[in-house]
Design an enzyme around this catalytic site. Structure first.
Site, PDB file in Angstrom:
ATOM      1  N   GLY A 195      -0.790   8.260  -1.016  1.00 34.06           N
ATOM      2  CA  GLY A 195      -0.990   9.188  -2.124  1.00 34.06           C
ATOM      3  C   GLY A 195       0.062  10.275  -2.185  1.00 34.06           C
ATOM      4  O   GLY A 195       0.419  10.748  -3.273  1.00 34.06           O
TER       5      GLY A 195
ATOM      6  N   ASP B 250      -5.789   2.035   3.305  1.00 33.34           N
ATOM      7  CA  ASP B 250      -5.186   1.222   4.371  1.00 33.34           C
ATOM      8  C   ASP B 250      -6.158   0.131   4.804  1.00 33.34           C
ATOM      9  O   ASP B 250      -5.779  -1.026   4.973  1.00 33.34           O
ATOM     10  CB  ASP B 250      -4.855   2.095   5.591  1.00 33.34           C
ATOM     11  CG  ASP B 250      -3.782   3.110   5.289  1.00 33.34           C
ATOM     12  OD1 ASP B 250      -2.767   2.730   4.686  1.00 33.34           O
ATOM     13  OD2 ASP B 250      -3.971   4.293   5.640  1.00 33.34           O
TER      14      ASP B 250
ATOM     15  N   GLY C 140      -5.100  10.774  -0.749  1.00 37.09           N
ATOM     16  CA  GLY C 140      -5.779  11.743   0.115  1.00 37.09           C
ATOM     17  C   GLY C 140      -5.549  13.191  -0.316  1.00 37.09           C
ATOM     18  O   GLY C 140      -6.514  13.955  -0.462  1.00 37.09           O
TER      19      GLY C 140
ATOM     20  N   LYS D  22       0.864  -1.178   0.000  1.00 37.77           N
ATOM     21  CA  LYS D  22       0.000   0.000   0.000  1.00 37.77           C
ATOM     22  C   LYS D  22       0.901   1.228   0.000  1.00 37.77           C
ATOM     23  O   LYS D  22       1.746   1.394   0.884  1.00 37.77           O
ATOM     24  CB  LYS D  22      -0.927   0.011   1.218  1.00 37.77           C
ATOM     25  CG  LYS D  22      -1.984   1.116   1.153  1.00 37.77           C
ATOM     26  CD  LYS D  22      -1.509   2.385   1.781  1.00 37.77           C
ATOM     27  CE  LYS D  22      -2.476   3.554   1.592  1.00 37.77           C
ATOM     28  NZ  LYS D  22      -2.079   4.715   2.406  1.00 37.77           N
TER      29      LYS D  22
ATOM     30  N   LYS E  30      -4.209   2.926   9.510  1.00 36.63           N
ATOM     31  CA  LYS E  30      -3.110   2.013   9.158  1.00 36.63           C
ATOM     32  C   LYS E  30      -2.901   0.977  10.266  1.00 36.63           C
ATOM     33  O   LYS E  30      -2.710  -0.206   9.998  1.00 36.63           O
ATOM     34  CB  LYS E  30      -1.820   2.831   9.009  1.00 36.63           C
ATOM     35  CG  LYS E  30      -1.287   2.866   7.596  1.00 36.63           C
ATOM     36  CD  LYS E  30       0.012   3.647   7.532  1.00 36.63           C
ATOM     37  CE  LYS E  30      -0.224   5.081   7.173  1.00 36.63           C
ATOM     38  NZ  LYS E  30      -0.912   5.218   5.874  1.00 36.63           N
TER      39      LYS E  30
HETATM   40  N1  LIG Z   1       2.617   7.886  15.960  1.00 40.93           N
HETATM   41  C1  LIG Z   1       2.753   8.271  14.676  1.00 40.93           C
HETATM   42  N2  LIG Z   1       3.861   7.906  13.984  1.00 40.93           N
HETATM   43  C2  LIG Z   1       4.036   8.277  12.711  1.00 40.93           C
HETATM   44  N3  LIG Z   1       3.136   9.025  12.005  1.00 40.93           N
HETATM   45  C3  LIG Z   1       1.999   9.408  12.622  1.00 40.93           C
HETATM   46  C4  LIG Z   1       1.751   9.048  13.988  1.00 40.93           C
HETATM   47  N4  LIG Z   1       0.553   9.559  14.338  1.00 40.93           N
HETATM   48  C5  LIG Z   1       0.085  10.222  13.279  1.00 40.93           C
HETATM   49  N5  LIG Z   1       0.921  10.137  12.227  1.00 40.93           N
HETATM   50  C6  LIG Z   1       0.690  10.763  10.925  1.00 40.93           C
HETATM   51  O1  LIG Z   1       0.281   9.783   9.990  1.00 40.93           O
HETATM   52  C7  LIG Z   1       0.741  10.209   8.701  1.00 40.93           C
HETATM   53  C8  LIG Z   1       0.644   9.062   7.698  1.00 40.93           C
HETATM   54  O2  LIG Z   1      -0.698   8.863   7.305  1.00 40.93           O
HETATM   55  P1  LIG Z   1      -1.314   9.589   6.003  1.00 40.93           P
HETATM   56  O3  LIG Z   1      -2.726   9.158   5.891  1.00 40.93           O
HETATM   57  O4  LIG Z   1      -1.034  11.042   6.073  1.00 40.93           O
HETATM   58  O5  LIG Z   1      -0.412   9.030   4.806  1.00 40.93           O
HETATM   59  P2  LIG Z   1      -0.681   7.808   3.816  1.00 40.93           P
HETATM   60  O6  LIG Z   1      -1.713   6.901   4.397  1.00 40.93           O
HETATM   61  O7  LIG Z   1       0.658   7.226   3.549  1.00 40.93           O
HETATM   62  O8  LIG Z   1      -1.225   8.513   2.516  1.00 40.93           O
HETATM   63  P3  LIG Z   1      -2.716   8.409   1.905  1.00 40.93           P
HETATM   64  O9  LIG Z   1      -3.664   8.697   3.036  1.00 40.93           O
HETATM   65  O10 LIG Z   1      -2.755   9.441   0.828  1.00 40.93           O
HETATM   66  O11 LIG Z   1      -2.856   7.029   1.372  1.00 40.93           O
HETATM   67  C9  LIG Z   1       2.122  10.719   8.999  1.00 40.93           C
HETATM   68  O12 LIG Z   1       2.595  11.605   8.016  1.00 40.93           O
HETATM   69  C10 LIG Z   1       1.929  11.419  10.348  1.00 40.93           C
HETATM   70  O13 LIG Z   1       1.626  12.782  10.171  1.00 40.93           O
HETATM   71 MG   LIG Z   2      -3.743   7.656   4.835  1.00 42.59          MG
END
Ligand SMILES: Nc1ncnc2c1ncn2[C@@H]1O[C@H](COP(=O)(O)OP(=O)(O)OP(=O)(O)O)[C@@H](O)[C@H]1O
Ligand SMILES: [Mg+2]
Length: 270
Positions: free
Chosen positions: A9, A167, A42, A6, A223
């Protein structure tokens, strides 16, 4: 091995970002692994939604999705983001095909109502039909899945496609498709503690504590929920949250020293 990756975005917003991811996929294919890609989008959905003047509200990291937003999700996730990832892979010499849930009825959705809360057209996977994905894998293609999917309904209905958090979809897809490894690649080195240090291994109890204390929040929340659910459903799967950065990101993520791994039971340290 069969890997379900996965990719967030944010990693796919620019040409160079997509090219780096595509090279990471090419390297993984060259190492002899099968790959299924599930992508988010996202930021891209947010950008078009804002241009169209759509309201934005979130619940525990999930975007509340009215019919207009669901249409944007279908256009952006199933359209521009998906096709661009496919093309970046093709340019890296990886044969790739993009799919939404509707293609081959590969996955259908049902409303997701966490704690009974109505989030509109936010879906979860209802049914996974692996045939088309298996056919593509068998032919040497990398299936690239956009997590927008119809709900089973009468012929000719006009219902929007559901917005399934990528996720949340990755776990059930990985389980249904028999993935040995489930990787959540994102814009951080893994799950970080309150001080910003990488947590190498988490048990369900650790996750509960970190969520309760607010250390795990926002987009990390779905996630974590997805990782734990996937592990419950298929305990032998390797499940990790790892950094997407770098051309070797996928192979690197298989290294125990990289990212956060999930343990089904309490681990005894030391
Ligand atoms: N304990 C944590 N450790 C790491 N990141 C965290 C934590 N809590 C919150 N986050 C946030 O979660 C974000 C990752 O999730 P995000 O949904 O933004 O990205 P993604 O799932 O990779 O992208 P998309 O949602 O587009 O698929 C990180 O950039 C951070 O800001
Ligand atoms: Mg995300």
């Amino acid at each position: 091995m069969r890997l379900l990756v996965k990719i967030g975005g944010a990693q796919l917003e620019t040409g160079p970002g997509r090219a780096a991811f595509a090279r990471a996929v090419a390297q993984t294919r060259a190492a002899g692994h099968e790959l299924i890609v599930v992508h988010g989008g996202g930021n891209q959905i947010r950008a078009l939604g804002r241009r169209l003047g759509l309201e934005e509200r979130y619940h525990e990291g999930l975007r509340i999705t009215d019919a207009d937003t669901a249409e944007v999700v279908l256009m952006v996730l199933g359209g521009s983001v998906n096709r661009r990832v496919v093309w970046a892979l093709e340019q890296a010499g990886v044969r790739a095909v993009g799919l939404s849930g509707a293609d081959g009825s590969s996955f259908l959705a049902t409303p997701h109502r966490p704690g009974g809360r109505d989030l509109g057209f936010v879906g979860k996977l209802e049914r996974v039909r692996p045939e088309l994905v298996e056919l593509l894998l068998g032919g040497g293609y990398v299936p690239v899945l956009a997590t927008t999917a119809p709900a089973p309904g009468p012929t000719g209905d006009d219902a929007p496609f559901y917005n399934v958090n990528a996720d949340m979809a990755a776990g059930p897809l990985g389980n249904a498709l028999g993935a040995d490894v489930l990787l959540f690649l994102t814009d951080v080195p893994g799950v970080l503690d309150g001080g910003g240090a990488l947590l190498r291994e988490l048990s369900p109890a650790d996750c509960e504590t970190l969520i309760a204390s607010g250390v795990i929040a926002g987009g990390m929340r779905p996630k974590i929920d997805a990782a734990l659910a996937a592990l419950r459903a298929a305990p032998d799967t390797t499940v990790k949250i790892a950094p997407a950065a770098g051309e070797g990101a996928i192979v690197a993520a298989l290294d125990p020293a990289v990212g956060t791994a999930f343990a089904r039971q309490e681990t005894t340290h030391g």
